[in-house]
Design a protein around this motif. Sequence first.
Motif, PDB file in Angstrom:
ATOM      1  N   GLN A 254      59.956 -25.546  14.108  1.00  0.00           N
ATOM      2  CA  GLN A 254      60.060 -26.492  15.246  1.00  0.00           C
ATOM      3  C   GLN A 254      58.784 -26.493  16.093  1.00  0.00           C
ATOM      4  OE1 GLN A 254      63.401 -24.997  17.392  1.00  0.00           O
ATOM      5  NE2 GLN A 254      64.900 -26.117  16.168  1.00  0.00           N
ATOM      6  N   GLU A 255      58.119 -25.333  16.139  1.00  0.00           N
ATOM      7  CA  GLU A 255      57.001 -25.187  17.077  1.00  0.00           C
ATOM      8  C   GLU A 255      55.731 -25.910  16.669  1.00  0.00           C
ATOM      9  OE1 GLU A 255      55.318 -21.812  19.097  1.00  0.00           O
ATOM     10  OE2 GLU A 255      57.306 -20.945  19.291  1.00  0.00           O
ATOM     11  N   ILE A 256      55.644 -26.285  15.397  1.00  0.00           N
ATOM     12  CA  ILE A 256      54.429 -26.988  14.970  1.00  0.00           C
ATOM     13  C   ILE A 256      54.522 -28.417  15.492  1.00  0.00           C
ATOM     14  CG2 ILE A 256      52.964 -27.504  12.995  1.00  0.00           C
ATOM     15  CD1 ILE A 256      54.801 -25.822  11.377  1.00  0.00           C
ATOM     16  N   ASP A 257      53.543 -28.819  16.290  1.00  0.00           N
ATOM     17  CA  ASP A 257      53.613 -30.129  16.933  1.00  0.00           C
ATOM     18  C   ASP A 257      53.658 -31.275  15.933  1.00  0.00           C
ATOM     19  OD1 ASP A 257      53.849 -29.362  19.429  1.00  0.00           O
ATOM     20  OD2 ASP A 257      51.734 -29.530  19.974  1.00  0.00           O
ATOM     21  N   GLU A 258      52.525 -31.471  15.288  1.00  0.00           N
ATOM     22  CA  GLU A 258      52.460 -32.560  14.302  1.00  0.00           C
ATOM     23  C   GLU A 258      51.864 -31.992  13.037  1.00  0.00           C
ATOM     24  OE1 GLU A 258      50.594 -36.227  15.524  1.00  0.00           O
ATOM     25  OE2 GLU A 258      51.359 -35.889  17.539  1.00  0.00           O
ATOM     26  N   GLU A 268      56.616 -33.422   6.607  1.00  0.00           N
ATOM     27  CA  GLU A 268      57.973 -32.872   6.485  1.00  0.00           C
ATOM     28  C   GLU A 268      57.974 -31.626   5.586  1.00  0.00           C
ATOM     29  OE1 GLU A 268      60.537 -35.734   4.768  1.00  0.00           O
ATOM     30  OE2 GLU A 268      62.345 -34.581   5.197  1.00  0.00           O
ATOM     31  N   TYR A 269      57.248 -31.730   4.470  1.00  0.00           N
ATOM     32  CA  TYR A 269      57.154 -30.589   3.548  1.00  0.00           C
ATOM     33  C   TYR A 269      56.516 -29.403   4.269  1.00  0.00           C
ATOM     34  CZ  TYR A 269      55.575 -27.757  -0.388  1.00  0.00           C
ATOM     35  OH  TYR A 269      55.362 -26.714  -1.246  1.00  0.00           O
ATOM     36  N   ARG A 270      55.437 -29.682   5.019  1.00  0.00           N
ATOM     37  CA  ARG A 270      54.727 -28.576   5.686  1.00  0.00           C
ATOM     38  C   ARG A 270      55.598 -27.950   6.777  1.00  0.00           C
ATOM     39  NH1 ARG A 270      49.561 -31.321   4.391  1.00  0.00           N
ATOM     40  NH2 ARG A 270      48.318 -29.751   3.304  1.00  0.00           N
ATOM     41  N   ARG A 271      56.387 -28.763   7.469  1.00  0.00           N
ATOM     42  CA  ARG A 271      57.265 -28.198   8.513  1.00  0.00           C
ATOM     43  C   ARG A 271      58.299 -27.254   7.883  1.00  0.00           C
ATOM     44  NH1 ARG A 271      57.916 -29.476  13.588  1.00  0.00           N
ATOM     45  NH2 ARG A 271      57.086 -31.582  13.574  1.00  0.00           N
ATOM     46  N   ASN A 272      58.857 -27.685   6.775  1.00  0.00           N
ATOM     47  CA  ASN A 272      59.829 -26.843   6.073  1.00  0.00           C
ATOM     48  C   ASN A 272      59.152 -25.570   5.552  1.00  0.00           C
ATOM     49  OD1 ASN A 272      62.446 -26.385   4.857  1.00  0.00           O
ATOM     50  ND2 ASN A 272      61.376 -26.679   2.926  1.00  0.00           N
ATOM     51  N   LEU A 273      57.962 -25.751   4.992  1.00  0.00           N
ATOM     52  CA  LEU A 273      57.217 -24.610   4.438  1.00  0.00           C
ATOM     53  C   LEU A 273      56.897 -23.578   5.527  1.00  0.00           C
ATOM     54  CD1 LEU A 273      55.909 -23.604   1.827  1.00  0.00           C
ATOM     55  CD2 LEU A 273      53.832 -24.853   2.454  1.00  0.00           C
ATOM     56  N   ALA A 274      56.596 -24.074   6.724  1.00  0.00           N
ATOM     57  CA  ALA A 274      56.262 -23.162   7.835  1.00  0.00           C
ATOM     58  C   ALA A 274      57.414 -22.193   8.091  1.00  0.00           C
ATOM     59  CB  ALA A 274      55.960 -23.978   9.097  1.00  0.00           C
ATOM     60  N   GLY A 275      58.635 -22.721   8.064  1.00  0.00           N
ATOM     61  CA  GLY A 275      59.799 -21.860   8.283  1.00  0.00           C
ATOM     62  C   GLY A 275      60.001 -20.879   7.135  1.00  0.00           C
ATOM     63  N   VAL A 276      59.885 -21.387   5.921  1.00  0.00           N
ATOM     64  CA  VAL A 276      60.095 -20.528   4.740  1.00  0.00           C
ATOM     65  C   VAL A 276      59.074 -19.388   4.731  1.00  0.00           C
ATOM     66  CG1 VAL A 276      59.976 -20.480   2.211  1.00  0.00           C
ATOM     67  CG2 VAL A 276      61.111 -22.389   3.376  1.00  0.00           C
ATOM     68  N   LEU A 277      57.802 -19.731   4.987  1.00  0.00           N
ATOM     69  CA  LEU A 277      56.752 -18.703   4.928  1.00  0.00           C
ATOM     70  C   LEU A 277      56.866 -17.713   6.095  1.00  0.00           C
ATOM     71  CD1 LEU A 277      53.717 -20.843   3.743  1.00  0.00           C
ATOM     72  CD2 LEU A 277      55.014 -19.167   2.426  1.00  0.00           C
ATOM     73  N   THR A 278      57.317 -18.204   7.250  1.00  0.00           N
ATOM     74  CA  THR A 278      57.529 -17.295   8.381  1.00  0.00           C
ATOM     75  C   THR A 278      58.563 -16.239   8.011  1.00  0.00           C
ATOM     76  OG1 THR A 278      56.940 -18.966  10.009  1.00  0.00           O
ATOM     77  CG2 THR A 278      58.349 -17.176  10.783  1.00  0.00           C
TER      78      THR A 278
END
Length: 293
Positions: A254-258, A268-278
Amino acid sequence: MKPARFEYAAPDTLGEAVSLLQQHADEDVKILAGGQSLVPLLNMRMARPDLLVDLNRIEDLQYIREDGDWLAIGAMTRKRAVEESDLVRRRQPVLVAATQLVAHPQIRNRGTVGGSMAHADPAAEYPALALALGVELRAVGPGGERTIAAQDFFQSYLTTALEPVEVLTEVRVPVLPAGTGWSFVEVARRHGDFALGGAVATLRLDAGGGISEARLVLFAVGPTAIRLTQVEEILTGERPAEPLFEEAARRASQEIDEPLSDVHATAEYRRNLAGVLTGRALREAAERAGAPS
Ligand SMILES: Cc1cc2nc3c(=O)[nH]c(=O)nc-3n(C[C@H](O)[C@H](O)[C@H](O)COP(=O)(O)OP(=O)(O)OC[C@H]3O[C@@H](n4cnc5c(N)ncnc54)[C@H](O)[C@@H]3O)c2cc1C
């Protein structure tokens, strides 16, 4: 393709290099380190400098030393030397892990530590690691030396706080504090490609098993690597546990702005990936810190 014409100088000392930058301050001057990013840009004529100042003869800028609680790494040190250094492996193992994810061996043989910092590619491993570890960067210009904290150094896409008349001389990496676990994870289409997304985490545990310090950085998702301080706050003071990591992963995406959207991956893929990798990075860091699984 061939580069546009340019003048070329290969000084033997840092002093000569800085003098050249100062003398040609009103021209477009580029510093040449390992050439692994700059030479392709020259060949594609995306960079058309009047003068190239080649640092490769300045041997004083190639070293890895222990300096108290820091590793001092000369800007012209090749990534291969970092990867093979026993000192780095012992004192800051995450730097070795990150280096092994940079491109291919041939590129690490030439590419330098300083070059990756100065180039400031948002998908590069070193700037992300610099933010996560609290690296300091030393630069020398006509006015002398200054030290810049990583959070002030990386300003935007391919843009740093370095002045055109300054040479980045040293990268100072704090050693890993005792009781700290780490993780460096990324997703790339093939090993050695630039990452589509990546995460760096360090977790320090106190004697009671609680998280006393958390650092979390995502990269390849925006114009610079991003430190997620709000997620770090959620983690600090808590005991490592799966529901905590799931909440942190949710907040991270959620925290990644754009998130960046390009030919390689959608936002959308990168936002999902950010959570998975975190989530992956936090679990691995907790395990390395000695948290019960
Ligand atoms: C096929 C390929 C794949 C790659 N994959 C990755 C990857 O997965 N991850 C990754 O991080 N990188 C990757 N790279 C880039 C590589 O890591 C480069 O080595 C690095 O980005 C730049 O380091 P360099 O020493 O080659 O710098 P150069 O290309 O010589 O310089 C890069 C920029 O930094 C400036 N600069 C360099 N040194 C200094 C200094 N001391 N002071 C001031 N300015 C300076 C230059 O003027 C230039 O603007 C890849 C490169 C290629 C060709």
